[in-house]
Design an enzyme around this catalytic site. Structure first.
Site, PDB file in Angstrom:
ATOM      1  N   PRO A   2       0.832  -1.206   0.000  1.00 57.73           N
ATOM      2  CA  PRO A   2       0.000   0.000   0.000  1.00 57.73           C
ATOM      3  C   PRO A   2       0.871   1.263   0.000  1.00 57.73           C
ATOM      4  O   PRO A   2       1.869   1.322   0.708  1.00 57.73           O
ATOM      5  CB  PRO A   2      -0.787  -0.097   1.312  1.00 57.73           C
ATOM      6  CG  PRO A   2      -0.413  -1.368   1.958  1.00 57.73           C
ATOM      7  CD  PRO A   2       0.729  -1.974   1.223  1.00 57.73           C
ATOM      8  N   GLU A   3       0.507   2.208  -0.820  1.00 57.60           N
ATOM      9  CA  GLU A   3       1.184   3.501  -0.811  1.00 57.60           C
ATOM     10  C   GLU A   3       0.242   4.551  -0.222  1.00 57.60           C
ATOM     11  O   GLU A   3      -0.851   4.230   0.227  1.00 57.60           O
ATOM     12  CB  GLU A   3       1.646   3.865  -2.226  1.00 57.60           C
ATOM     13  CG  GLU A   3       2.788   2.970  -2.692  1.00 57.60           C
ATOM     14  CD  GLU A   3       3.580   3.595  -3.838  1.00 57.60           C
ATOM     15  OE1 GLU A   3       3.566   4.828  -3.977  1.00 57.60           O
ATOM     16  OE2 GLU A   3       4.211   2.839  -4.591  1.00 57.60           O
TER      17      GLU A   3
END
Ligand code: ZN
Length: 293
Positions: A2-3
């Protein structure tokens, strides 16, 4: 992994369920994630009311009424599942099937009113910490972070100064969390493509000798903000689509222009180039050598 946009989407999904909620009990099904869970973890959370749900870079921050902040990092593979929640009398949550629920459910929060919030993390690079609110900014995980890319302190003047005299390439400079917080491999590739800047360009070329920004710096700041905003918007619509279903927060479908598109025609208007993959500092960079200079 996840960013920032994924983490922000998780925050927005958690907000209606968690803000103002009381944690009736917390269940730690193992003693550690990436690091050991804080001492007395479950006890310290029991009975606490969640005052606010914030985010700094890729860290979720739940302010608790006892004066502590729960820091949550999703790591490489973490996700959060909401079950049994009611918001304004309707079920709330987000469903995106991913992996087998159950086996990697490491931490479960039982909220007063019956909802549960479950942290699932197959690879266990995620983390949970409890930090006194007044020590948050000086905490080692957060103290050296650069400005938020969507915040007011991230602008061309700042970026030029951060890059002035820097003998690294643009990709490395933007991945440096001290320069800007929360950018990862995917959105750096996307932002550089949108700005028409090569990932191999020297970071110092974003500034004049005196450290002033130029047209490239301006373009890059706008591109970074735009790619993140669009991704957050995509995350938001995936939340909305699934509002009726209880489920998992952490990932959503988003179409990238260059990321993971090696060999495909460059999507830039009138560009005849193709997307290339190169490896920089051991990680893939996707870009078009024709329109990114
Ligand atoms: Zn191109």
């Amino acid at each position: 992994m996840p960013e920032l946009p994924e983490v922000e989407t998780v925050r927005r999904g958690l907000l209606p369920v968690l803000q103002g909620a009381v944690i009736e009990s917390a269940e730690a099904r193992r003693p550690d994630l990436r690091w050991p869970l804080p001492e007395g973890f479950a006890e310290r959370l029991t009975g606490r009311r969640v005052e606010a749900v914030g985010r700094r870079a890729k860290y979720l921050l739940a302010d608790l009424d006892g004066g502590e902040v729960l820091i949550v990092h999703l790591g490489m593979s973490g996700s959060i599942r909401i079950e049994g929640a009611q918001v304004k009398g309707r079920p709330a949550g987000f469903y995106h099937p991913r992996g087998e629920p159950g086996t990697h459910d490491h931490v479960v929060f039982h909220l007063a009113g019956g909802a549960t919030v479950t942290f699932n993390d197959p690879r266990r690079f995620g983390a949970m910490l409890l930090v006194p609110y007044d020590q948050l900014d000086s905490h080692p995980l957060l103290s050296s972070l650069g400005p938020e890319p969507l915040g007011n302190t991230f602008h061309a003047d700042y970026l030029a100064q951060a890059c002035a005299g820097r003998r690294t390439n643009l990709k490395a400079a933007l991945l440096d969390q001290k320069v800007v917080a929360g950018l990862g491999n995917i959105y750096v590739s996307e932002a550089l493509h949108r700005a028409g800047l090569s990932p191999r360009r020297m970071a110092s070329t974003l500034a004049s000798v005196s450290g002033a920004p130029n047209v490239r710096t301006e373009r890059l700041v706008i591109a970074i903000r735009d790619v993140l905003r669009e991704a957050i918007q995509a995350g938001g619509s995936s939340l909305k689509d699934h509002r009726q279903v209880n489920g998992e927060l952490g990932y959503f479908q988003h179409n990238f222009k260059v990321y993971d598109r090696e060999g495909e025609p460059c999507p830039t208007l009138r560009c005849k180039g193709h997307v290339q993959r190169i490896v920089q500092a051991g990680r893939s960079t996707f870009f078009c050598a024709t329109c990114q200079r």
